[in-house]
Write a protein that holds these residues in place. Structure first.
Motif, PDB file in Angstrom:
ATOM      1  N   GLU A  39       0.844  -1.181   0.000  1.00 62.20           N
ATOM      2  CA  GLU A  39       0.000   0.000   0.000  1.00 62.20           C
ATOM      3  C   GLU A  39       0.886   1.240   0.000  1.00 62.20           C
ATOM      4  OE1 GLU A  39      -2.492  -0.269   3.388  1.00 62.20           O
ATOM      5  OE2 GLU A  39      -3.714  -1.913   2.610  1.00 62.20           O
ATOM      6  N   SER A  40       0.458   2.277  -0.714  1.00 64.63           N
ATOM      7  CA  SER A  40       1.243   3.505  -0.735  1.00 64.63           C
ATOM      8  C   SER A  40       1.158   4.196   0.626  1.00 64.63           C
ATOM      9  CB  SER A  40       0.756   4.440  -1.839  1.00 64.63           C
ATOM     10  OG  SER A  40      -0.593   4.801  -1.616  1.00 64.63           O
ATOM     11  N   LEU A  41       2.199   4.981   0.941  1.00 60.77           N
ATOM     12  CA  LEU A  41       2.288   5.677   2.218  1.00 60.77           C
ATOM     13  C   LEU A  41       2.363   7.174   1.953  1.00 60.77           C
ATOM     14  CD1 LEU A  41       2.706   5.588   5.331  1.00 60.77           C
ATOM     15  CD2 LEU A  41       5.173   5.478   4.863  1.00 60.77           C
ATOM     16  N   LEU A  42       1.545   7.948   2.676  1.00 60.28           N
ATOM     17  CA  LEU A  42       1.509   9.402   2.512  1.00 60.28           C
ATOM     18  C   LEU A  42       2.057  10.050   3.781  1.00 60.28           C
ATOM     19  CD1 LEU A  42       0.539  11.505   0.425  1.00 60.28           C
ATOM     20  CD2 LEU A  42      -1.603  11.638   1.706  1.00 60.28           C
ATOM     21  N   LEU A  43       3.100  10.904   3.602  1.00 62.12           N
ATOM     22  CA  LEU A  43       3.725  11.568   4.742  1.00 62.12           C
ATOM     23  C   LEU A  43       3.763  13.067   4.497  1.00 62.12           C
ATOM     24  CD1 LEU A  43       6.808   9.221   5.296  1.00 62.12           C
ATOM     25  CD2 LEU A  43       4.721   9.279   6.664  1.00 62.12           C
ATOM     26  N   PRO A  44       3.370  13.878   5.487  1.00 63.90           N
ATOM     27  CA  PRO A  44       3.516  15.338   5.359  1.00 63.90           C
ATOM     28  C   PRO A  44       4.962  15.740   5.658  1.00 63.90           C
ATOM     29  CG  PRO A  44       2.500  14.805   7.460  1.00 63.90           C
ATOM     30  CD  PRO A  44       2.685  13.502   6.738  1.00 63.90           C
ATOM     31  N   VAL A  45       5.516  16.655   4.870  1.00 60.77           N
ATOM     32  CA  VAL A  45       6.869  17.148   5.115  1.00 60.77           C
ATOM     33  C   VAL A  45       6.870  18.669   4.969  1.00 60.77           C
ATOM     34  CG1 VAL A  45       7.976  15.038   4.299  1.00 60.77           C
ATOM     35  CG2 VAL A  45       7.548  16.892   2.695  1.00 60.77           C
ATOM     36  N   ARG A  46       7.908  19.293   5.557  1.00 64.00           N
ATOM     37  CA  ARG A  46       8.083  20.742   5.440  1.00 64.00           C
ATOM     38  C   ARG A  46       9.525  21.014   5.028  1.00 64.00           C
ATOM     39  NH1 ARG A  46       4.355  24.130   7.359  1.00 64.00           N
ATOM     40  NH2 ARG A  46       5.927  25.762   7.538  1.00 64.00           N
ATOM     41  N   GLY A  47       9.702  21.926   4.077  1.00 61.89           N
ATOM     42  CA  GLY A  47      11.043  22.328   3.685  1.00 61.89           C
ATOM     43  C   GLY A  47      11.611  23.290   4.711  1.00 61.89           C
ATOM     44  N   GLN A  48      12.763  22.947   5.267  1.00 62.88           N
ATOM     45  CA  GLN A  48      13.389  23.806   6.257  1.00 62.88           C
ATOM     46  C   GLN A  48      14.902  23.650   6.149  1.00 62.88           C
ATOM     47  OE1 GLN A  48      11.283  22.320   9.626  1.00 62.88           O
ATOM     48  NE2 GLN A  48      12.537  20.467   9.836  1.00 62.88           N
ATOM     49  N   VAL A  49      15.603  24.728   6.383  1.00 59.44           N
ATOM     50  CA  VAL A  49      17.049  24.727   6.193  1.00 59.44           C
ATOM     51  C   VAL A  49      17.712  23.668   7.055  1.00 59.44           C
ATOM     52  CG1 VAL A  49      19.142  26.113   6.420  1.00 59.44           C
ATOM     53  CG2 VAL A  49      17.050  27.165   5.554  1.00 59.44           C
ATOM     54  N   ALA A  50      17.196  23.423   8.257  1.00 55.24           N
ATOM     55  CA  ALA A  50      17.801  22.439   9.158  1.00 55.24           C
ATOM     56  C   ALA A  50      17.610  21.010   8.668  1.00 55.24           C
ATOM     57  CB  ALA A  50      17.207  22.583  10.553  1.00 55.24           C
ATOM     58  N   GLY A  51      16.677  20.812   7.744  1.00 51.91           N
ATOM     59  CA  GLY A  51      16.453  19.480   7.223  1.00 51.91           C
ATOM     60  C   GLY A  51      15.459  18.698   8.062  1.00 51.91           C
ATOM     61  N   GLN A  52      15.057  17.529   7.530  1.00 53.52           N
ATOM     62  CA  GLN A  52      14.058  16.705   8.207  1.00 53.52           C
ATOM     63  C   GLN A  52      14.344  15.249   7.904  1.00 53.52           C
ATOM     64  OE1 GLN A  52      10.074  17.709   7.037  1.00 53.52           O
ATOM     65  NE2 GLN A  52       9.091  16.384   8.544  1.00 53.52           N
ATOM     66  N   ARG A  53      14.238  14.381   8.901  1.00 52.62           N
ATOM     67  CA  ARG A  53      14.454  12.945   8.706  1.00 52.62           C
ATOM     68  C   ARG A  53      13.157  12.199   9.012  1.00 52.62           C
ATOM     69  NH1 ARG A  53      18.738  11.011   7.223  1.00 52.62           N
ATOM     70  NH2 ARG A  53      18.067   8.903   7.836  1.00 52.62           N
ATOM     71  N   LEU A  54      12.881  11.166   8.185  1.00 51.88           N
ATOM     72  CA  LEU A  54      11.635  10.425   8.282  1.00 51.88           C
ATOM     73  C   LEU A  54      11.928   8.934   8.356  1.00 51.88           C
ATOM     74  CD1 LEU A  54       9.763  12.266   5.390  1.00 51.88           C
ATOM     75  CD2 LEU A  54       9.499  12.732   7.834  1.00 51.88           C
ATOM     76  N   ALA A  55      10.998   8.192   8.908  1.00 50.99           N
ATOM     77  CA  ALA A  55      11.048   6.732   8.905  1.00 50.99           C
ATOM     78  C   ALA A  55       9.644   6.248   8.563  1.00 50.99           C
ATOM     79  CB  ALA A  55      11.493   6.197  10.262  1.00 50.99           C
ATOM     80  N   GLY A  56       9.522   5.516   7.437  1.00 46.43           N
ATOM     81  CA  GLY A  56       8.214   5.048   7.002  1.00 46.43           C
ATOM     82  C   GLY A  56       8.164   3.542   6.868  1.00 46.43           C
ATOM     83  N   GLN A  57       6.998   2.973   7.088  1.00 54.53           N
ATOM     84  CA  GLN A  57       6.794   1.542   6.938  1.00 54.53           C
ATOM     85  C   GLN A  57       5.649   1.298   5.959  1.00 54.53           C
ATOM     86  OE1 GLN A  57       6.149   0.177  11.039  1.00 54.53           O
ATOM     87  NE2 GLN A  57       8.274  -0.527  11.124  1.00 54.53           N
ATOM     88  N   LEU A  58       5.875   0.407   5.009  1.00 54.17           N
ATOM     89  CA  LEU A  58       4.854   0.057   4.026  1.00 54.17           C
ATOM     90  C   LEU A  58       4.241  -1.292   4.385  1.00 54.17           C
ATOM     91  CD1 LEU A  58       6.453   1.076   0.597  1.00 54.17           C
ATOM     92  CD2 LEU A  58       5.185   2.467   2.242  1.00 54.17           C
ATOM     93  N   ARG A  59       2.920  -1.360   4.216  1.00 54.18           N
ATOM     94  CA  ARG A  59       2.202  -2.586   4.503  1.00 54.18           C
ATOM     95  C   ARG A  59       1.854  -3.309   3.201  1.00 54.18           C
ATOM     96  NH1 ARG A  59       0.783  -2.902   9.669  1.00 54.18           N
ATOM     97  NH2 ARG A  59       0.846  -0.984  10.916  1.00 54.18           N
ATOM     98  N   PRO A  60       1.930  -4.640   3.196  1.00 53.11           N
ATOM     99  CA  PRO A  60       1.595  -5.404   1.969  1.00 53.11           C
ATOM    100  C   PRO A  60       0.178  -5.112   1.522  1.00 53.11           C
ATOM    101  CG  PRO A  60       2.644  -6.814   3.606  1.00 53.11           C
ATOM    102  CD  PRO A  60       2.336  -5.520   4.310  1.00 53.11           C
TER     103      PRO A  60
END
Length: 825
Positions: free
Chosen positions: A78-99
């Motif tokens: 299944e596709s995964l939708l994550l909100p993100v914001r552009g910021q000079v400090a950067g952003q790290r994400l961890a996502g899990q996809l389900r079959p």
């Protein structure tokens, strides 16, 4: 040029809107097992922006300030939708996809692709990686930085007729498929990518397997395989354009569009491209046009997709290359070339003046003209929780000719009677001929895939296909100074070919225990080839052959520790000779033989995702691969060409290639990365029968032609200015060691080693009124090296009775540039 610079300055003025952007990075894993998911597609606001690497990691260098939508998709999940914001400090994400999720069209393609479980050497490239390399040069030049690759261009600048060699094997030994459909010409085994200009703009992913690799549709790989996919589905509507201009009056214009998902079921995607250039060589122009159109329907367990793409090329012939003394300036040897070729005073002066950019031909329509239309119908069907089926029907229609001026040719060779003028009998004339190809290639392929739900230990595929190739070869005289009884388009030869190929393969990987996995693959392939009629010169080409090949493969992987793997494999590949082999051998008492390759591969992989080895935001991947390719009856180039520029080949009983491929990639802080690859190899013929001047032979070990012992490529890429995060610069360095033009290992018949440095700059901005604008600059051969990447040689008896050789080369362009402007709506 003034317009391009003005546009560039205007767009640079908009860059202030991008200064607030920052990086986004993360890791995508399987929700069940926690294992990384390599190859997952990353979409930023609906625009494909890369994919995860072998460790499941991804990074976006510049996400504009504000809120954005990041969508991650992967086959069978299944596709995964994550909100993100552009910021000079950067952003790290961890996502899990389900079959689960909607079935994709990759069932047929992924059935042929290698993975860490198949114990083979491979390289994956995603759309983002290909796009940043694509300024309009042909696909081989976009792959130049991958392991063991050497590329060359007839016209010298990477547009028009280009070629790729991997581990010293030309494209006749490289199996190429598009969406699982064979691309190699059935008769010549060549893949003429000039017929599909700007194909790279429609590629969603690409995999290069080195060695025999996994079983493929089409002919067996003898040096590598190139598996191309254009089956990506983009759910959001898009519009894009990319335009380049550069040296030698080179232009590239591309427009792409997509509807996104309509009514949750339908998609339409399209592309139009035009590429033109004058070429680095004199009179080596190319005019290339292509289109791509795909329409798809998808439901939860079914996807149907119709794809058509086509290319039309007109290239001025640069097949002859440049005689050696025109490059070196050796006046004695140059005069020998002039005398042997019986050049006129004007032509002799021209070769002296043009030097390394000399072109033999002056007839204004000495051109190659060809069109190739492809039609594919793909089905991906889920068959319960454990099975899915990929199937395809295909048709390729090709037709075209090359036109040549021929001076003082025998009328009898063109099936024309002598001309009597008064009391004079004329047996020769100047004329213009056209040599035609008119062909159809059609058939079907399938792949039935099995993976038990909730059990990732076993994966299995049963696949195969049936293909038929019909090809008419004929020649016409369209003008003659003295035509006797000939008519317009007088046909002076005709022959037709029919080739049928059917094959089946079965493959499985099984994880025996947590550390140990095994892999098995068997393929059976049968070929029937019939050729009848007369070729140019009124030569009878009758050929009727059948082959049946059994190609087994096996391998094992062993996990030393987390992120570390050992692997080893053995594979057999067998191939039938090509059309030119049959024709050349028919003139002798020998019989051309099929080739066999026993391929041994073994290696070590180290994968450390961000932060696990060298500190935060630092990732490392290393691989060392050893190969030993043992050949029986290998068909090797003898360094000469036939009249249409095809290399002539001969069987050698025993030969081998062995070597070590080292690859590595280190990235730090998502801002800088270094990728390197180095191949060290020996390429030898055992007991080669070296001809001598008195027509006897000496047995000796010799180096295989066109096989460098050292090839390396290095890319340093990063963000040079922290205050301008959308700016990316790259240095690309390539080295190729000495190559020999034939199998004599003679220093007089060789390509000198060369080193080439390129520079690439791309600057991306995202102003408020448009999704993205990108400016690009590519400077090729920054150090202005004068080198040749290809050549050939031929021998003849000299005036003193001694056998002499004469070399021709294909010089590559000195320093040159391409600039680009692209936009995404």
């Amino acid at each position: 040029m003034k317009t391009v610079l003005t546009t560039g300055l205007l767009l640079l003025g908009l860059s202030g809107a991008a200064w607030a952007q920052g990086p986004v990075a993360g890791t995508i894993t399987d929700a069940r097992t926690g294992a990384p998911l390599p190859g997952a597609t990353i979409l930023l606001d609906g625009t494909p922006s890369g994919s995860t690497d072998a460790a499941g990691s991804f990074s976006l260098e510049a996400v504009p300030a504000g809120s954005h939508e990041l969508r991650i998709t992967f086959v069978g999940y299944e596709s995964l939708l994550l909100p993100v914001r552009g910021q000079v400090a950067g952003q790290r994400l961890a996502g899990q996809l389900r079959p689960g999720g909607v079935l994709t069209a990759d069932a047929l393609v992924t059935a042929q692709r290698a993975s860490d479980r198949t114990a083979t050497a491979f390289t994956n490239l995603n759309k983002q990686e290909l796009t940043k390399r694509n300024f309009g040069q042909d696909l081989p030049y976009l792959l130049d930085q991958t392991p063991s690759v050497v590329v060359n261009s007839d016209a010298g600048a990477g547009v028009g007729y280009t070629d790729i060699r991997i581990r010293g094997t030309s494209n006749t030994g490289i199996n190429m498929t598009i969406n699982g459909i064979p691309l190699n010409d059935a008769e010549s085994h060549g893949s003429f990518l000039v017929n599909l200009p700007d194909l790279a703009s429609s590629i969603s992913s690409l995999q290069i397997q080195r060695g025999v690799g996994t079983s493929q549709n089409g002919g067996a790989a003898f040096g590598a395989s190139l598996n191309i996919s254009t089956l990506d589905n983009r759910r959001e509507a898009y519009g894009e354009t990319s335009n380049s201009y550069g040296s030698f009056n080179t232009w590239k214009n591309t427009v792409q569009f997509g509807t996104g998902l309509l009514g949750q079921h339908f998609t339409v995607d399209g592309r139009l491209s035009r590429i033109s250039t004058d070429g680095y060589m004199n009179r080596a122009a190319s005019d290339l046009k292509s289109y791509y159109l795909a329409a798809g329907y998808q439901a939860k367990n079914t996807l149907v997709k119709f794809i058509t793409f086509s290319g039309r090329e007109k290239t001025y012939q640069a097949w002859n290359g440049v005689p050696e003394p025109a490059i070196t300036g050796d006046q004695k040897l140059l005069q020998q070339f002039i005398d042997n070729g019986e050049l006129s005073a004007a032509d002799a002066e021209r070769v002296r003046q043009e030097g390394r950019r000399y072109s033999y031909y002056t007839y204004d329509n000495q051109t190659d003209n060809y069109q190739q239309n492809h039609y594919q119908l793909h089905l991906s069907q889920g068959l319960g929780p454990d099975w899915n089926l990929g199937a395809a029907l295909h048709l390729t229609r090709g037709f075209g000719y090359y036109e040549s001026f021929r001076a003082n040719r025998k009328l009898a060779s063109y099936n024309l009677p002598d001309v009597v003028v008064g009391t004079t009998t004329l047996k020769r004339t100047d004329l213009v001929d056209r040599k035609w190809l008119d062909n159809y290639f059609f058939g079907g392929t399938f792949a039935l895939n099995y993976q038990p739900k909730g059990n990732d230990k076993l994966q299995a595929t049963l696949g195969g296909g049936w293909n038929r190739f019909l090809n008419d070869h004929y020649g016409e005289v369209i003008w003659a100074r003295y035509a006797s009884t000939g008519n317009i388009r007088h046909r002076y030869y005709f022959n037709d070919a029919t080739k049928t190929d059917y094959h089946a393969y079965a493959r499985a990987t099984f994880q025996v225990v947590e550390q140990l996995g095994v892999y098995g693959d068997v393929q059976v392939r049968h070929i029937n080839y019939n050729l009848d009629g007369l070729a140019s010169g009124r030569v009878d080409v009758a050929t009727h052959v059948n082959y049946t090949f059994f190609n087994p493969k096996a391998g094992a992987t062993f996990a030393l520790a987390e992120g570390q793997q050992l692997y080893a494999s053995f594979a057999v590949g067998q191939r039938e000779p090509v059309r030119s082999d049959f024709l050349e051998y028919s003139a002798s008492s020998q019989r051309v033989r099929a080739e066999r390759l026993n391929d041994f591969e073994g290696g070590y992989r180290l994968t450390k995702p961000n932060g696990t080895l060298l500190g935060p935001n630092t990732a490392l991947r290393l691989e060392a691969n050893f190969f030993y390719m043992d050949y029986r009856n290998q068909l090797v180039s003898i360094g000469q060409l036939n009249e249409v520029g095809t290399p002539l080949r001969t069987n050698v009983a025993r030969s081998y290639r062995r070597g070590l491929e080292l690859t590595g990639r280190l990235s730090a802080n998502d801002n800088i990365s270094l990728s390197s690859t180095l191949t060290l190899s020996q390429n030898r013929i055992r007991d080669y029968q070296q001809p001598t001047s008195d027509s006897t032979f000496v047995l000796r070990t010799s180096t295989i032609s066109y096989s460098p012992s050292v090839v390396s490529a290095h890319t340093l890429e990063g963000q040079p200015l922290a205050v301008v995060p959308g700016l990316r610069a790259a240095l690309l360095y390539k080295t190729v060691s000495r190559q020999y033009l034939d199998n004599s290992t003679s220093a007089e018949r060789r390509l000198s080693p060369y080193q080439v440095l390129d520079f690439r700059l791309r600057y991306t901005i995202r102003p408020a009124f448009i999704k993205e604008i990108e400016l690009g600059l590519l400077v090729n051969n920054v150090l202005n090296r004068r080198y040749a990447a290809n050549g050939y040689t031929y021998g003849y008896p000299g005036a003193d009775g001694q056998f002499q050789n004469f070399n021709w080369y294909y010089p590559q362009a000195t320093r040159n540039f391409l600039v680009s402007v692209g936009a995404k709506l």
